[in-house]
Design an enzyme around this catalytic site. Structure first.
Site, mmCIF file in Angstrom:
data_model
loop_
_atom_site.group_PDB
_atom_site.id
_atom_site.type_symbol
_atom_site.label_atom_id
_atom_site.label_comp_id
_atom_site.label_asym_id
_atom_site.label_seq_id
_atom_site.Cartn_x
_atom_site.Cartn_y
_atom_site.Cartn_z
ATOM 1 N N LYS A 102 0.825 -1.217 0.000
ATOM 2 C CA LYS A 102 0.000 0.000 0.000
ATOM 3 C C LYS A 102 0.856 1.263 0.000
ATOM 4 O O LYS A 102 2.051 1.235 0.252
ATOM 5 C CB LYS A 102 -1.004 -0.039 1.157
ATOM 6 C CG LYS A 102 -2.136 -1.015 0.819
ATOM 7 C CD LYS A 102 -3.275 -1.003 1.791
ATOM 8 C CE LYS A 102 -4.372 -1.969 1.279
ATOM 9 N NZ LYS A 102 -5.401 -2.203 2.285
ATOM 10 N N ARG A 116 -3.208 -10.337 4.848
ATOM 11 C CA ARG A 116 -3.658 -10.339 3.445
ATOM 12 C C ARG A 116 -2.537 -9.744 2.597
ATOM 13 O O ARG A 116 -2.230 -8.564 2.736
ATOM 14 C CB ARG A 116 -4.940 -9.497 3.339
ATOM 15 C CG ARG A 116 -5.538 -9.430 1.958
ATOM 16 C CD ARG A 116 -6.762 -8.516 1.958
ATOM 17 N NE ARG A 116 -7.390 -8.472 0.650
ATOM 18 C CZ ARG A 116 -6.999 -7.663 -0.328
ATOM 19 N NH1 ARG A 116 -6.000 -6.827 -0.149
ATOM 20 N NH2 ARG A 116 -7.627 -7.690 -1.498
HETATM 21 N N1 HH2 Z 1 -7.439 -3.912 0.937
HETATM 22 C C1 HH2 Z 1 -7.804 -3.934 -0.357
HETATM 23 C C2 HH2 Z 1 -8.877 -4.741 -0.785
HETATM 24 N N2 HH2 Z 1 -9.535 -5.527 0.085
HETATM 25 N N3 HH2 Z 1 -9.837 -6.334 2.289
HETATM 26 C C3 HH2 Z 1 -9.499 -6.307 3.582
HETATM 27 N N4 HH2 Z 1 -10.161 -7.090 4.468
HETATM 28 N N5 HH2 Z 1 -8.477 -5.518 4.047
HETATM 29 C C4 HH2 Z 1 -7.758 -4.713 3.222
HETATM 30 O O1 HH2 Z 1 -6.849 -4.005 3.709
HETATM 31 C C5 HH2 Z 1 -8.108 -4.694 1.827
HETATM 32 C C6 HH2 Z 1 -9.174 -5.528 1.396
HETATM 33 C C7 HH2 Z 1 -7.074 -3.090 -1.342
HETATM 34 O O2 HH2 Z 1 -5.963 -3.750 -1.851
HETATM 35 P P1 HH2 Z 1 -5.913 -4.574 -3.227
HETATM 36 O O3 HH2 Z 1 -6.938 -5.642 -3.283
HETATM 37 O O4 HH2 Z 1 -4.526 -5.061 -3.380
HETATM 38 O O5 HH2 Z 1 -6.177 -3.492 -4.344
HETATM 39 P P2 HH2 Z 1 -7.473 -3.041 -5.144
HETATM 40 O O6 HH2 Z 1 -8.509 -2.616 -4.162
HETATM 41 O O7 HH2 Z 1 -6.985 -1.915 -6.006
HETATM 42 O O8 HH2 Z 1 -7.967 -4.206 -5.949
#
Ligand code: HH2
Length: 345
Positions: free
Chosen positions: A279, A314
């Site tokens: 992040k 995660r």
């Molecule tokens: N962060 C993201 C998405 N889902 N779920 C939980 N429980 N906690 C988190 O911190 C979280 C999440 C965002 O990250 P990412 O999936 O890598 O990116 P994007 O939202 O751009 O798909």
């Protein structure tokens, strides 16, 4: 109103009378008492009454068949064109399937599959599109014999329902059941566990000017309220996971304040999930603008979270995080046998 934060012991030499943290491999013998506007106070844990200690020490029930007695790695699979780190790489079905199998063989304990980016500024995706991105991947993975627990990362009941029918085991909602009124009922009926994550605002607006009175305590209160709402909808606490939502309506200082005192959230009586992988704050602090070059910082944050007793991490970099956790546990948790050969369950 005061809040009790267990202070995990960083050393395997365990003082007599130390208490297990959430039944897990870590122990604590002191707590930090936090109150709005007051300097924190540190007390021996034994001075607390048993009712205050109970949520901090009780073992968490297994989640989707996984024991919560050691940190678990949740591998991220975004089947989206626009996720901040892996957007577009796994949007085609064969690429998504190959990545899921790679994450599984790298040692993921859970796969988290998402069809809508929630990065700052991301546009909302239509439920039908989100279903067509996620459900076939889950169905085909089950058809290929994948037995790992699968989580569906969605705010929408229709998407969660299609995913659960296709073989998903748990629901990961970055809006903690506030986006779609139907999702709480669906989760209650299905018997699936759910992750309730804190966010301030929506992905479109959340990074505009996030503000808190006291970020740690505000997020704690908000999650406590969402747990009560989920229980009222028929979801028992034993099926709830909580997540403070790193980067969701939070500045760098907000993220750091939460991470430094993450163990506070054990007081909610549920496993803690942390999603900090790659992040922006990692890039800001380390001077790395490229998300896929933030693995070192991501692993460091994952270990710091594990040292605060977080149960689920995660991450994008499953192999490296798992290796780091195995070594961290071997050199810090005296009571445990070190893992050998990477095959331990
Ligand atoms: N962060 C993201 C998405 N889902 N779920 C939980 N429980 N906690 C988190 O911190 C979280 C999440 C965002 O990250 P990412 O999936 O890598 O990116 P994007 O939202 O751009 O798909």
């Amino acid at each position: 109103m005061h809040y009790v934060r267990p202070i995990p012991l960083a050393d395997p030499a365990r003082p007599e009378g130390a208490l297990p943290l959430a039944g897990g491999p870590l122990f604590f013998d002191r707590v930090e008492i936090l109150e709005r506007g007051r300097t924190p106070l540190i007390l021996p844990a034994r001075e607390l009454d048993p009712a205050a200690l109970a949520p901090l020490t009780a073992p968490r029930p297994p989640l989707a068949g996984l024991s919560m007695g050691r940190p678990r790695v949740m591998g991220i699979l975004n089947v989206t064109p626009d996720s901040f780190s892996d957007g577009g790489r796994f949007a085609a079905l064969p690429d998504a399937l190959a990545q899921a199998q790679a994450l599984a063989s790298d040692g993921a304990d859970i796969l988290d599959i998402g069809g809508e980016s929630t990065r700052p500024g991301a546009a909302e995706v239509d439920a039908a599109d989100e279903i067509s991105r996620t459900a076939p991947v889950i169905e085909m993975l089950r058809g290929q014999g994948l037995s790992l627990p699968v989580s569906i990362d969605t705010r929408k009941a229709a998407v969660a329902e299609a995913a659960l029918q296709a073989g998903a085991d748990l629901v990961n909602d970055v809006a903690a059941l506030t986006w779609d009124v139907g999702l709480a009922n669906l989760v209650a009926r299905s018997g699936a566990p759910v992750c309730l994550m804190h966010a301030q605002g929506t992905p479109q607006t959340m990074q505009a000017d996030p503000r808190y009175d006291d970020v740690l305590l505000d997020v704690y209160d908000w999650l406590a309220e969402r747990i009560r709402a989920a229980e009222a909808a028929g979801i028992p606490r034993s099926r709830i996971v909580t997540d403070p939502g790193i980067g969701f309506g939070k500045t760098l200082e907000h993220n750091l304040a939460i991470l430094r005192r993450l163990s506070l959230f054990h007081g909610l009586g549920c496993p803690i999930l942390l999603g900090a992988s790659r992040k922006r704050f990692i890039g800001t602090l380390s001077g790395e603008p490229l998300a896929d070059r933030r693995m070192g910082g991501s692993v460091a944050v994952a270990l710091a979270a594990a040292a605060q007793g977080a149960q689920i991490l995660r991450v994008h970099d499953v192999r490296e995080t798992r290796q780091a956790l195995v070594l961290w546990r071997a050199v810090t948790c005296e009571a445990e046998e070190p893992a050998r050969g990477g095959t331990q369950a």
